[in-house]
Design a protein around this motif. Structure first.
Motif, PDB file in Angstrom:
ATOM      1  N   UNK A   1     124.576  12.879  -6.784  1.00  0.00           N
ATOM      2  CA  UNK A   1     123.603  13.807  -6.910  1.00  0.00           C
ATOM      3  C   UNK A   1     122.841  14.157  -5.538  1.00  0.00           C
ATOM      4  N   UNK A   2     122.482  12.885  -5.067  1.00  0.00           N
ATOM      5  CA  UNK A   2     121.587  13.090  -3.757  1.00  0.00           C
ATOM      6  C   UNK A   2     122.500  13.033  -2.406  1.00  0.00           C
ATOM      7  N   UNK A  29     123.266  14.349   2.979  1.00  0.00           N
ATOM      8  CA  UNK A  29     122.377  14.523   1.778  1.00  0.00           C
ATOM      9  C   UNK A  29     122.584  15.828   1.169  1.00  0.00           C
ATOM     10  N   UNK A  30     122.463  16.185  -0.282  1.00  0.00           N
ATOM     11  CA  UNK A  30     122.834  17.052  -0.952  1.00  0.00           C
ATOM     12  C   UNK A  30     121.478  18.092  -0.702  1.00  0.00           C
ATOM     13  N   UNK A  31     121.766  19.385  -0.971  1.00  0.00           N
ATOM     14  CA  UNK A  31     120.532  20.520  -1.013  1.00  0.00           C
ATOM     15  C   UNK A  31     119.592  20.171  -1.856  1.00  0.00           C
ATOM     16  N   UNK A  32     119.986  19.417  -3.051  1.00  0.00           N
ATOM     17  CA  UNK A  32     118.725  19.080  -3.772  1.00  0.00           C
ATOM     18  C   UNK A  32     117.736  17.987  -3.148  1.00  0.00           C
ATOM     19  N   UNK A  33     118.348  16.911  -2.764  1.00  0.00           N
ATOM     20  CA  UNK A  33     117.665  15.967  -1.770  1.00  0.00           C
ATOM     21  C   UNK A  33     116.873  16.605  -0.714  1.00  0.00           C
ATOM     22  N   UNK A  34     117.383  17.321   0.164  1.00  0.00           N
ATOM     23  CA  UNK A  34     116.831  18.031   1.120  1.00  0.00           C
ATOM     24  C   UNK A  34     115.489  19.017   0.613  1.00  0.00           C
ATOM     25  N   UNK A  35     115.847  19.752  -0.409  1.00  0.00           N
ATOM     26  CA  UNK A  35     114.919  20.607  -0.760  1.00  0.00           C
ATOM     27  C   UNK A  35     113.762  19.930  -1.360  1.00  0.00           C
ATOM     28  N   UNK A  64     108.206   9.219   0.072  1.00  0.00           N
ATOM     29  CA  UNK A  64     108.914   8.141   0.565  1.00  0.00           C
ATOM     30  C   UNK A  64     109.846   7.314  -0.158  1.00  0.00           C
ATOM     31  N   UNK A  65     109.326   7.167  -1.446  1.00  0.00           N
ATOM     32  CA  UNK A  65     110.033   6.581  -2.649  1.00  0.00           C
ATOM     33  C   UNK A  65     111.476   7.336  -2.877  1.00  0.00           C
ATOM     34  N   UNK A  66     111.297   8.622  -2.722  1.00  0.00           N
ATOM     35  CA  UNK A  66     112.535   9.566  -3.112  1.00  0.00           C
ATOM     36  C   UNK A  66     113.364   9.240  -1.972  1.00  0.00           C
ATOM     37  N   UNK A  67     112.806   9.174  -0.627  1.00  0.00           N
ATOM     38  CA  UNK A  67     113.660   9.068   0.720  1.00  0.00           C
ATOM     39  C   UNK A  67     114.533   7.810   0.650  1.00  0.00           C
ATOM     40  N   UNK A  69     115.308   6.189  -2.120  1.00  0.00           N
ATOM     41  CA  UNK A  69     116.748   6.260  -3.316  1.00  0.00           C
ATOM     42  C   UNK A  69     117.656   7.065  -2.718  1.00  0.00           C
ATOM     43  N   UNK A  70     117.272   8.136  -2.141  1.00  0.00           N
ATOM     44  CA  UNK A  70     118.420   9.094  -1.359  1.00  0.00           C
ATOM     45  C   UNK A  70     119.169   8.298  -0.296  1.00  0.00           C
ATOM     46  N   UNK A  71     118.427   7.482   0.584  1.00  0.00           N
ATOM     47  CA  UNK A  71     118.965   6.865   1.673  1.00  0.00           C
ATOM     48  C   UNK A  71     120.046   5.733   1.021  1.00  0.00           C
ATOM     49  N   UNK A  72     119.409   5.098   0.222  1.00  0.00           N
ATOM     50  CA  UNK A  72     120.184   3.853  -0.477  1.00  0.00           C
ATOM     51  C   UNK A  72     121.321   4.598  -1.073  1.00  0.00           C
ATOM     52  N   UNK A  73     121.331   5.402  -2.018  1.00  0.00           N
ATOM     53  CA  UNK A  73     122.553   6.168  -2.574  1.00  0.00           C
ATOM     54  C   UNK A  73     123.522   6.663  -1.654  1.00  0.00           C
ATOM     55  N   UNK A  74     123.002   7.495  -0.613  1.00  0.00           N
ATOM     56  CA  UNK A  74     124.060   7.819   0.387  1.00  0.00           C
ATOM     57  C   UNK A  74     124.526   6.640   1.057  1.00  0.00           C
ATOM     58  N   UNK A  75     123.934   5.405   1.287  1.00  0.00           N
ATOM     59  CA  UNK A  75     124.531   4.257   2.083  1.00  0.00           C
ATOM     60  C   UNK A  75     125.644   3.794   0.928  1.00  0.00           C
ATOM     61  N   UNK A  76     125.488   3.686  -0.296  1.00  0.00           N
ATOM     62  CA  UNK A  76     126.269   2.980  -1.464  1.00  0.00           C
ATOM     63  C   UNK A  76     127.535   3.949  -1.375  1.00  0.00           C
ATOM     64  N   UNK A  77     127.399   5.526  -1.362  1.00  0.00           N
ATOM     65  CA  UNK A  77     128.375   6.273  -1.677  1.00  0.00           C
ATOM     66  C   UNK A  77     129.202   6.373  -0.420  1.00  0.00           C
ATOM     67  N   UNK A  78     128.702   6.177   0.683  1.00  0.00           N
ATOM     68  CA  UNK A  78     129.462   6.042   2.043  1.00  0.00           C
ATOM     69  C   UNK A  78     130.525   4.950   2.051  1.00  0.00           C
ATOM     70  N   UNK A  79     129.911   3.799   1.549  1.00  0.00           N
ATOM     71  CA  UNK A  79     130.673   2.541   1.318  1.00  0.00           C
ATOM     72  C   UNK A  79     131.771   2.829   0.096  1.00  0.00           C
ATOM     73  N   UNK A  80     131.522   3.642  -0.815  1.00  0.00           N
ATOM     74  CA  UNK A  80     132.584   3.939  -1.812  1.00  0.00           C
ATOM     75  C   UNK A  80     133.789   4.502  -1.297  1.00  0.00           C
ATOM     76  N   UNK A  81     133.228   5.657  -0.668  1.00  0.00           N
ATOM     77  CA  UNK A  81     134.202   6.458   0.363  1.00  0.00           C
ATOM     78  C   UNK A  81     135.003   5.887   1.322  1.00  0.00           C
ATOM     79  N   UNK A  82     134.458   4.921   1.739  1.00  0.00           N
ATOM     80  CA  UNK A  82     135.524   4.152   2.740  1.00  0.00           C
ATOM     81  C   UNK A  82     136.384   3.247   2.198  1.00  0.00           C
TER      82      UNK A  82
END
Length: 113
Positions: A1-2, A29-35, A64-67, A69-82
């Motif tokens: 989602x993020x 990051x997704x469009x929703x996260x950027x918006x 900052x809390x949302x940022x 969360x978005x950063x953490x999920x982006x990192x974990x999704x990147x590890x999963x894709x790797x």
């Protein structure tokens, strides 16, 4: 989602069994996260313009809390894709190629004109 992944694949055939498959995975990051992050920034700026620094601080904290969360999920999704790309390459019996880099030039005496 993020977050989302942009995967590009390029296959090169060098004759016979010499084939090269280049895979690049770029995390975005997704469009929703950027918006949402832009809305928090705009609401915080609007609160400061209207003279409400406490409200602006609340929007800053939530942003900052949302940022985070978005950063953490982006990192974990990147590890999963790797791991997914590595698993697919292993099932296809592909071997990783070493990156081609330019050799470093030797450091010599400084030139004077």
């Amino acid at each position: 989602m993020w977050s989302r992944a942009l995967i590009t694949v390029c296959g090169e055939n060098h004759g016979g069994n010499k084939r090269l498959l280049r895979v690049r995975c770029a995390m975005r990051s997704s469009s929703l996260a950027r918006v949402l992050l832009r809305c928090y920034a705009a609401l915080g700026a609007g609160s400061l313009i209207l003279g409400e620094p406490a409200v602006a601080f609340v929007f800053l904290a939530v942003g900052m809390a949302n940022l985070a969360v978005v950063g953490w999920q982006l990192l974990t999704f990147g590890r999963l894709m790797h791991r997914v790309i590595e698993a697919v390459a292993g099932q296809a019996r592909l071997m990783p190629a070493e990156p081609i880099g330019a050799a470093a030039l030797p450091i010599g005496e400084p030139r004077t004109v």
